[in-house]
Motif scaffolding. Structure first.
Motif, PDB file in Angstrom:
ATOM      1  N   LYS A 106     -31.277  58.275 -27.126  1.00  0.00           N
ATOM      2  CA  LYS A 106     -30.609  58.344 -25.550  1.00  0.00           C
ATOM      3  C   LYS A 106     -29.515  57.244 -25.735  1.00  0.00           C
ATOM      4  CE  LYS A 106     -32.720  53.034 -25.425  1.00  0.00           C
ATOM      5  NZ  LYS A 106     -31.485  52.650 -25.722  1.00  0.00           N
ATOM      6  N   ASP A 107     -29.034  57.521 -26.732  1.00  0.00           N
ATOM      7  CA  ASP A 107     -27.540  56.632 -27.383  1.00  0.00           C
ATOM      8  C   ASP A 107     -26.132  57.583 -27.607  1.00  0.00           C
ATOM      9  OD1 ASP A 107     -28.685  54.313 -26.230  1.00  0.00           O
ATOM     10  OD2 ASP A 107     -28.784  54.148 -28.948  1.00  0.00           O
ATOM     11  N   MET A 108     -26.609  59.034 -28.121  1.00  0.00           N
ATOM     12  CA  MET A 108     -26.085  60.240 -28.547  1.00  0.00           C
ATOM     13  C   MET A 108     -25.921  61.144 -27.287  1.00  0.00           C
ATOM     14  SD  MET A 108     -27.683  61.780 -31.213  1.00  0.00           S
ATOM     15  CE  MET A 108     -28.496  59.732 -32.526  1.00  0.00           C
ATOM     16  N   PRO A 109     -25.254  61.737 -27.446  1.00  0.00           N
ATOM     17  CA  PRO A 109     -24.718  63.003 -26.542  1.00  0.00           C
ATOM     18  C   PRO A 109     -25.858  64.010 -27.050  1.00  0.00           C
ATOM     19  CG  PRO A 109     -22.257  62.644 -27.097  1.00  0.00           C
ATOM     20  CD  PRO A 109     -23.840  61.623 -28.146  1.00  0.00           C
ATOM     21  N   SER A 110     -26.106  64.765 -25.746  1.00  0.00           N
ATOM     22  CA  SER A 110     -27.566  65.843 -26.165  1.00  0.00           C
ATOM     23  C   SER A 110     -27.292  66.792 -26.706  1.00  0.00           C
ATOM     24  CB  SER A 110     -28.070  66.149 -24.662  1.00  0.00           C
ATOM     25  OG  SER A 110     -27.154  67.058 -23.936  1.00  0.00           O
ATOM     26  N   ASP A 111     -26.370  67.755 -27.080  1.00  0.00           N
ATOM     27  CA  ASP A 111     -25.947  68.469 -27.806  1.00  0.00           C
ATOM     28  C   ASP A 111     -25.359  68.040 -29.110  1.00  0.00           C
ATOM     29  OD1 ASP A 111     -23.090  67.562 -27.278  1.00  0.00           O
ATOM     30  OD2 ASP A 111     -22.052  69.326 -27.277  1.00  0.00           O
ATOM     31  N   TYR A 160     -25.957  53.225 -51.917  1.00  0.00           N
ATOM     32  CA  TYR A 160     -26.472  54.185 -51.627  1.00  0.00           C
ATOM     33  C   TYR A 160     -24.906  55.271 -50.968  1.00  0.00           C
ATOM     34  CZ  TYR A 160     -30.881  54.626 -53.827  1.00  0.00           C
ATOM     35  OH  TYR A 160     -31.586  53.991 -55.180  1.00  0.00           O
ATOM     36  N   TYR A 161     -24.678  56.209 -51.646  1.00  0.00           N
ATOM     37  CA  TYR A 161     -23.550  57.519 -51.698  1.00  0.00           C
ATOM     38  C   TYR A 161     -24.358  58.313 -51.215  1.00  0.00           C
ATOM     39  CZ  TYR A 161     -20.197  54.004 -54.008  1.00  0.00           C
ATOM     40  OH  TYR A 161     -19.277  52.644 -54.361  1.00  0.00           O
ATOM     41  N   TYR A 162     -23.754  58.590 -48.999  1.00  0.00           N
ATOM     42  CA  TYR A 162     -24.177  59.833 -48.132  1.00  0.00           C
ATOM     43  C   TYR A 162     -23.250  60.690 -48.125  1.00  0.00           C
ATOM     44  CZ  TYR A 162     -28.292  57.099 -47.620  1.00  0.00           C
ATOM     45  OH  TYR A 162     -29.024  56.213 -47.817  1.00  0.00           O
ATOM     46  N   ASN A 163     -22.892  62.457 -49.196  1.00  0.00           N
ATOM     47  CA  ASN A 163     -22.376  62.856 -48.387  1.00  0.00           C
ATOM     48  C   ASN A 163     -22.626  63.974 -47.693  1.00  0.00           C
ATOM     49  OD1 ASN A 163     -20.525  64.791 -47.967  1.00  0.00           O
ATOM     50  ND2 ASN A 163     -19.877  65.580 -50.079  1.00  0.00           N
ATOM     51  N   LEU A 164     -22.648  64.144 -45.855  1.00  0.00           N
ATOM     52  CA  LEU A 164     -23.542  64.270 -44.694  1.00  0.00           C
ATOM     53  C   LEU A 164     -22.344  64.461 -44.417  1.00  0.00           C
ATOM     54  CD1 LEU A 164     -26.049  61.337 -45.029  1.00  0.00           C
ATOM     55  CD2 LEU A 164     -26.135  63.816 -45.627  1.00  0.00           C
ATOM     56  N   THR A 165     -23.124  65.626 -43.042  1.00  0.00           N
ATOM     57  CA  THR A 165     -22.012  66.338 -41.726  1.00  0.00           C
ATOM     58  C   THR A 165     -22.281  65.696 -40.546  1.00  0.00           C
ATOM     59  OG1 THR A 165     -22.567  68.883 -43.073  1.00  0.00           O
ATOM     60  CG2 THR A 165     -22.243  68.418 -40.257  1.00  0.00           C
ATOM     61  N   SER A 166     -21.639  65.153 -40.859  1.00  0.00           N
ATOM     62  CA  SER A 166     -21.355  64.548 -38.823  1.00  0.00           C
ATOM     63  C   SER A 166     -20.596  65.252 -37.533  1.00  0.00           C
ATOM     64  CB  SER A 166     -20.624  63.148 -39.114  1.00  0.00           C
ATOM     65  OG  SER A 166     -19.176  63.513 -39.097  1.00  0.00           O
ATOM     66  N   TYR A 167     -20.872  64.540 -36.336  1.00  0.00           N
ATOM     67  CA  TYR A 167     -20.664  65.251 -34.851  1.00  0.00           C
ATOM     68  C   TYR A 167     -20.184  64.362 -34.507  1.00  0.00           C
ATOM     69  CZ  TYR A 167     -23.406  69.530 -36.903  1.00  0.00           C
ATOM     70  OH  TYR A 167     -24.372  69.885 -37.951  1.00  0.00           O
ATOM     71  N   ASP A 168     -19.083  65.073 -33.943  1.00  0.00           N
ATOM     72  CA  ASP A 168     -18.726  64.279 -32.647  1.00  0.00           C
ATOM     73  C   ASP A 168     -19.140  64.285 -32.028  1.00  0.00           C
ATOM     74  OD1 ASP A 168     -17.408  66.200 -32.060  1.00  0.00           O
ATOM     75  OD2 ASP A 168     -15.408  66.291 -32.555  1.00  0.00           O
ATOM     76  N   ASP A 169     -18.376  63.540 -30.625  1.00  0.00           N
ATOM     77  CA  ASP A 169     -18.439  63.330 -28.659  1.00  0.00           C
ATOM     78  C   ASP A 169     -18.574  65.049 -28.219  1.00  0.00           C
ATOM     79  OD1 ASP A 169     -19.275  60.871 -28.932  1.00  0.00           O
ATOM     80  OD2 ASP A 169     -17.856  60.846 -28.129  1.00  0.00           O
ATOM     81  N   ASN A 170     -17.912  65.877 -29.200  1.00  0.00           N
ATOM     82  CA  ASN A 170     -17.926  67.059 -28.528  1.00  0.00           C
ATOM     83  C   ASN A 170     -19.005  68.182 -29.540  1.00  0.00           C
ATOM     84  OD1 ASN A 170     -15.860  66.503 -26.193  1.00  0.00           O
ATOM     85  ND2 ASN A 170     -14.413  66.944 -28.621  1.00  0.00           N
ATOM     86  N   GLY A 171     -19.471  67.735 -30.494  1.00  0.00           N
ATOM     87  CA  GLY A 171     -20.513  68.807 -31.303  1.00  0.00           C
ATOM     88  C   GLY A 171     -19.867  69.014 -31.846  1.00  0.00           C
ATOM     89  N   ASN A 172     -18.257  68.620 -33.245  1.00  0.00           N
ATOM     90  CA  ASN A 172     -17.462  69.332 -34.175  1.00  0.00           C
ATOM     91  C   ASN A 172     -18.502  68.763 -34.833  1.00  0.00           C
ATOM     92  OD1 ASN A 172     -16.095  70.817 -31.874  1.00  0.00           O
ATOM     93  ND2 ASN A 172     -14.587  69.674 -31.601  1.00  0.00           N
TER      94      ASN A 172
END
Length: 128
Positions: free
Chosen positions: A115-120, A67-79
């Motif tokens: 718990k493994d990802m930044p809260s924002d 399956y191919y996914y096209n999604l919005t991801s977020y980096d550590d800064n929330g961008n």
């Protein structure tokens, strides 16, 4: 001999300029060419990005269960960044993944918990 050196120097400058232009264009594009360029793009660093799986847009393009996914991801800064990748089978709905990316190219992914990802980032993923 002097003309040959001048030709080689100009060729290197033109080729370097073209490579730089392609790297700048490919930085956040999700098409296959841009993903291939991003593997070797020196303008982009390798970083983790986080996504929440949404199977409503997942497509089995090749008919083999990939399956191919096209999604919005977020980096550590929330961008936010658009990302396209192939999952080995249909991934679990509403689960969180950490993608190992370089630009729009995805090397690998693994499941993570709150718990493994930044809260924002967690907050942004749940407000989509």
């Amino acid at each position: 001999m002097r003309n040959l050196l001048k030709f080689l120097f100009i060729s290197v400058i033109v080729a370097g300029g073209m490579y730089l232009a392609v790297c700048i264009h490919a930085k956040d594009s999700t098409d296959q060419f841009s993903q291939a360029v991003n593997q070797y793009n020196f303008l982009v660093k390798r970083e983790p990005r986080y996504i929440k799986i949404d199977n409503t847009n997942a497509k089995d393009k090749d008919g083999y269960g990939n399956y191919y996914y096209n999604l919005t991801s977020y980096d550590d800064n929330g961008n936010p960044h658009e990302v396209e990748f192939m999952g080995m089978g249909k991934l679990k709905q509403n689960h969180y993944l950490q993608l190992d990316t370089k630009g729009s190219y995805v090397y690998s992914y693994k499941e993570v918990f709150k718990k493994d990802m930044p809260s924002d980032v967690y907050t942004k993923l749940n407000t989509q």
